[in-house]
Design a protein around this motif. Structure first.
Motif, PDB file in Angstrom:
ATOM      1  N   ARG A  78      -5.522   5.788   7.214  1.00 49.57           N
ATOM      2  CA  ARG A  78      -4.080   5.630   7.044  1.00 49.57           C
ATOM      3  C   ARG A  78      -3.477   6.900   6.451  1.00 49.57           C
ATOM      4  O   ARG A  78      -2.404   7.345   6.862  1.00 49.57           O
ATOM      5  CB  ARG A  78      -3.783   4.430   6.161  1.00 49.57           C
ATOM      6  CG  ARG A  78      -2.285   4.219   5.943  1.00 49.57           C
ATOM      7  CD  ARG A  78      -1.996   2.857   5.366  1.00 49.57           C
ATOM      8  NE  ARG A  78      -0.552   2.633   5.300  1.00 49.57           N
ATOM      9  CZ  ARG A  78       0.010   1.447   5.253  1.00 49.57           C
ATOM     10  NH1 ARG A  78      -0.736   0.381   5.302  1.00 49.57           N
ATOM     11  NH2 ARG A  78       1.316   1.314   5.172  1.00 49.57           N
ATOM     12  N   GLU A 104      -7.962   2.928   4.460  1.00 50.87           N
ATOM     13  CA  GLU A 104      -6.984   3.748   3.749  1.00 50.87           C
ATOM     14  C   GLU A 104      -7.184   5.241   3.991  1.00 50.87           C
ATOM     15  O   GLU A 104      -6.217   6.007   3.986  1.00 50.87           O
ATOM     16  CB  GLU A 104      -7.013   3.448   2.249  1.00 50.87           C
ATOM     17  CG  GLU A 104      -5.823   4.036   1.525  1.00 50.87           C
ATOM     18  CD  GLU A 104      -5.624   3.498   0.125  1.00 50.87           C
ATOM     19  OE1 GLU A 104      -4.647   3.923  -0.517  1.00 50.87           O
ATOM     20  OE2 GLU A 104      -6.440   2.666  -0.333  1.00 50.87           O
ATOM     21  N   GLY A 164       0.228  -2.013   8.242  1.00 52.93           N
ATOM     22  CA  GLY A 164      -0.649  -2.786   7.377  1.00 52.93           C
ATOM     23  C   GLY A 164      -1.651  -3.602   8.157  1.00 52.93           C
ATOM     24  O   GLY A 164      -2.835  -3.650   7.816  1.00 52.93           O
ATOM     25  N   SER A 216      -5.671  -2.627   8.015  1.00 46.00           N
ATOM     26  CA  SER A 216      -6.437  -3.624   7.272  1.00 46.00           C
ATOM     27  C   SER A 216      -7.679  -4.065   8.031  1.00 46.00           C
ATOM     28  O   SER A 216      -8.605  -4.612   7.440  1.00 46.00           O
ATOM     29  CB  SER A 216      -5.572  -4.834   6.944  1.00 46.00           C
ATOM     30  OG  SER A 216      -5.232  -5.541   8.136  1.00 46.00           O
ATOM     31  N   ARG A 217      -7.706  -3.826   9.326  1.00 43.36           N
ATOM     32  CA  ARG A 217      -8.867  -4.234  10.130  1.00 43.36           C
ATOM     33  C   ARG A 217      -9.947  -3.158  10.198  1.00 43.36           C
ATOM     34  O   ARG A 217     -10.989  -3.358  10.800  1.00 43.36           O
ATOM     35  CB  ARG A 217      -8.392  -4.593  11.543  1.00 43.36           C
ATOM     36  CG  ARG A 217      -7.475  -5.817  11.555  1.00 43.36           C
ATOM     37  CD  ARG A 217      -6.929  -6.130  12.921  1.00 43.36           C
ATOM     38  NE  ARG A 217      -6.034  -7.304  12.867  1.00 43.36           N
ATOM     39  CZ  ARG A 217      -5.303  -7.710  13.885  1.00 43.36           C
ATOM     40  NH1 ARG A 217      -5.329  -7.054  15.042  1.00 43.36           N
ATOM     41  NH2 ARG A 217      -4.517  -8.763  13.774  1.00 43.36           N
ATOM     42  N   MET A 264       0.813  -1.203   0.000  1.00 44.17           N
ATOM     43  CA  MET A 264       0.000   0.000   0.000  1.00 44.17           C
ATOM     44  C   MET A 264       0.852   1.260   0.000  1.00 44.17           C
ATOM     45  O   MET A 264       0.474   2.276  -0.550  1.00 44.17           O
ATOM     46  CB  MET A 264      -0.931   0.008   1.215  1.00 44.17           C
ATOM     47  CG  MET A 264      -1.911   1.194   1.239  1.00 44.17           C
ATOM     48  SD  MET A 264      -2.841   1.257   2.775  1.00 44.17           S
ATOM     49  CE  MET A 264      -4.074   0.028   2.482  1.00 44.17           C
ATOM     50  N   GLU A 323      -8.728   0.867  -0.134  1.00 40.75           N
ATOM     51  CA  GLU A 323      -8.566  -0.358   0.641  1.00 40.75           C
ATOM     52  C   GLU A 323      -9.081  -0.121   2.058  1.00 40.75           C
ATOM     53  O   GLU A 323      -9.270   1.024   2.476  1.00 40.75           O
ATOM     54  CB  GLU A 323      -7.095  -0.764   0.649  1.00 40.75           C
ATOM     55  CG  GLU A 323      -6.552  -1.077  -0.736  1.00 40.75           C
ATOM     56  CD  GLU A 323      -5.075  -1.409  -0.739  1.00 40.75           C
ATOM     57  OE1 GLU A 323      -4.496  -1.475   0.364  1.00 40.75           O
ATOM     58  OE2 GLU A 323      -4.510  -1.596  -1.827  1.00 40.75           O
ATOM     59  N   PRO A 324      -9.305  -1.199   2.838  1.00 42.87           N
ATOM     60  CA  PRO A 324      -9.798  -1.021   4.211  1.00 42.87           C
ATOM     61  C   PRO A 324      -8.883  -0.094   5.021  1.00 42.87           C
ATOM     62  O   PRO A 324      -7.677  -0.288   5.061  1.00 42.87           O
ATOM     63  CB  PRO A 324      -9.796  -2.446   4.773  1.00 42.87           C
ATOM     64  CG  PRO A 324      -9.960  -3.320   3.584  1.00 42.87           C
ATOM     65  CD  PRO A 324      -9.210  -2.628   2.476  1.00 42.87           C
TER      66      PRO A 324
END
Length: 468
Positions: free
Chosen positions: A128, A125, A458, A462-463, A1, A122-123
């Motif tokens: 993030r 993101e 990551g 991702s969770r 990512m 993405e999950p």
């Protein structure tokens, strides 16, 4: 990512399913051409505008609110566009597809795609990017997910305090004190010929002791916060017909498990999360522990032992109406021996004596006697479970923390303890003091994300849910 952090991203930011309102969110640089294509006009910064969301032919997909948050004053620190439409699944999918289509279309003025590279996020993101762009630190980013997932009011309030930066501020205060102490130690190492005892004049030992005391207070609040977030797993175990299912129902306040006088009624795991003073307890009812020729019951007993092995605490239920029988007492003793072998180190076993209403005179002096039928002793058991969980703090003074935060603080504690030992040993060990302080600072920085591996980021993001 990490290699794709400059791509513009889009996602549906609300939960799947039907609802009154749904949101499609876009984040990236120079969103003006995309805004013009979808909204048919420019938007005033941070002002909600009601308008039609247009498809490629100029028709309306839906009518709703559009808000443009120019960088850096947005959630992600980039330009952000939010389209608030009706919350139907088809409508939001059409809007998402339209954003991707409009981004790829060639702008008549520039001859280039309106927003090249736009892709579905993405999950996690968006959060993030907020972290990478300095809008929030890692602890605050985790608090966002914790606030969404909070299962109790106390957990939600504590997550809100973490999101506001209360936990991060505690970590920064510890780090600043640690940096100051490192400066004193390293100054002594760098200029030994000056014969200036920086450490003695600055009371380095006193500063280190104060730092350790401050760390202890933070650890206590972090442990309480982790408990609010994760709770503990409590397994109810005992012989058949000891009252395990009745106790689960009493603690949950609902008829979750079948209760009957027939031994072996419970053959599978039944679990329920309850809360006591805001602390989530994951209570598990299991099959009665005994030898059986019934294949299904054997499977149930095996599953019971599997749950026990992963328990944070076990409620070992004894039937007061049968406690005087030698065979019953012998079977209980055998179960207790197996519990001591299979339970994780440090996991307590609480002796609970059930059916107090049927045999009040048989209750022993130790353990907790109760009646699931009348409710006698249930509140005492609840308070004992809080003690076992380690709950001490008032929720209003707690910020939500995670297991990794508690583990990082434990490493800091270990490094500071070794630093204190080396400091007491004298000047010959100052390099070791400096190294332990450096490692302690690194462990602190892992909490807020100022120092940490990319794979950790990551795993954390991702969770998150898509669109957050």
């Amino acid at each position: 990512m990490l290699a794709r952090t400059n791509d513009p991203i889009v996602a549906i930011a609300t939960a799947s399913g039907r609802g009154a309102v749904g949101i499609v969110r876009v984040s990236g640089a120079r969103l003006a051409p995309l805004i013009a294509a979808i909204c048919g006009r420019s938007l005033k910064p941070r002002e909600a505008t009601y308008l039609p969301f247009r498809d490629a032919s100029g028709g309306a997909i839906d009518h709703g609110l559009a808000i443009h948050f120019p960088a850096p004053h947005s959630y992600t620190g980039e330009d952000v566009l939010e389209l608030q439409a009706h919350g139907g699944t088809v409508v939001l999918q059409l809007l998402l597809a339209r954003c991707l289509e409009a981004a790829a279309d060639v702008d008549a003025t520039t001859g280039r795609p309106r927003l090249p590279g736009l892709r579905v996020a993405e999950p996690g993101e968006f959060s993030r990017r907020a972290f990478l762009n300095g809008k929030i630190d890692l602890a605050q980013a985790e608090a966002i997910a914790d606030l969404i997932d909070a299962s109790t009011e106390a957990a939600a309030r504590s997550a809100g305090r973490s999101l506001s930066g209360a936990f991060s501020q505690e970590i920064h205060t510890l780090r600043d004190a640690l940096i100051h102490l490192r400066m004193l130690v390293e100054a002594t190492l760098d200029f030994p010929e000056e014969e200036i005892d920086f450490l003695q004049k600055a009371d380095a030992e006193g500063q280190l002791a104060a730092l350790q005391a401050q760390l202890g207070a933070v650890q206590q609040r972090a442990r309480q916060g982790a408990l609010l977030r994760e709770g503990i797993k409590v397994v109810i175990a005992g012989q058949p017909n000891a009252g395990k299912s009745s106790l689960l129902n009493a603690l949950a306040g609902a008829e979750l498990a079948i209760v009957s006088p027939i031994p072996g009624t419970t053959r599978d795991v039944v679990s329920q999360t309850i809360q006591i003073q805001g602390v989530p307890l994951h209570v598990v009812d299991t099959a009665g522990l005994r030898d059986s020729s019934d294949l299904v019951e054997q499977i149930g007993v095996a599953r019971a032992w599997g749950q026990i092995e992963g328990a944070d605490a076990v409620l070992f239920l004894h039937d007061l109406t049968r406690s005087g029988r030698a065979d019953y007492a012998e079977a209980d003793a055998g179960i207790l021996r197996l519990l001591s072998e299979k339970l994780a180190a440090g996991a307590p076993v609480l002796d609970v004596w059930s059916k107090q209403d049927a045999a009040p005179s048989a209750a022993p002096a130790t353990g907790i006697s109760l009646s699931a039928k009348t409710g006698f002793g249930i509140e005492a058991l609840r308070q004992r479970l809080l003690e076992v969980a380690g709950w001490q703090a008032v929720p209003e003074g707690v910020y939500l923390a995670r297991a990794r935060h508690v583990q990082a603080l434990s490493r800091v504690e270990e490094h500071l303890a070794r630093a204190a030992e080396h400091l007491a040993a004298g000047a010959a060990s100052l390099e070791l003091v400096a190294e332990e302080l450096r490692l302690a600072q690194n462990a602190l920085n892992e909490i807020t994300g100022e120092f940490g591996a990319d794979d950790l980021l990551g795993v954390i993001f991702s969770r998150f849910c898509i669109g957050k």
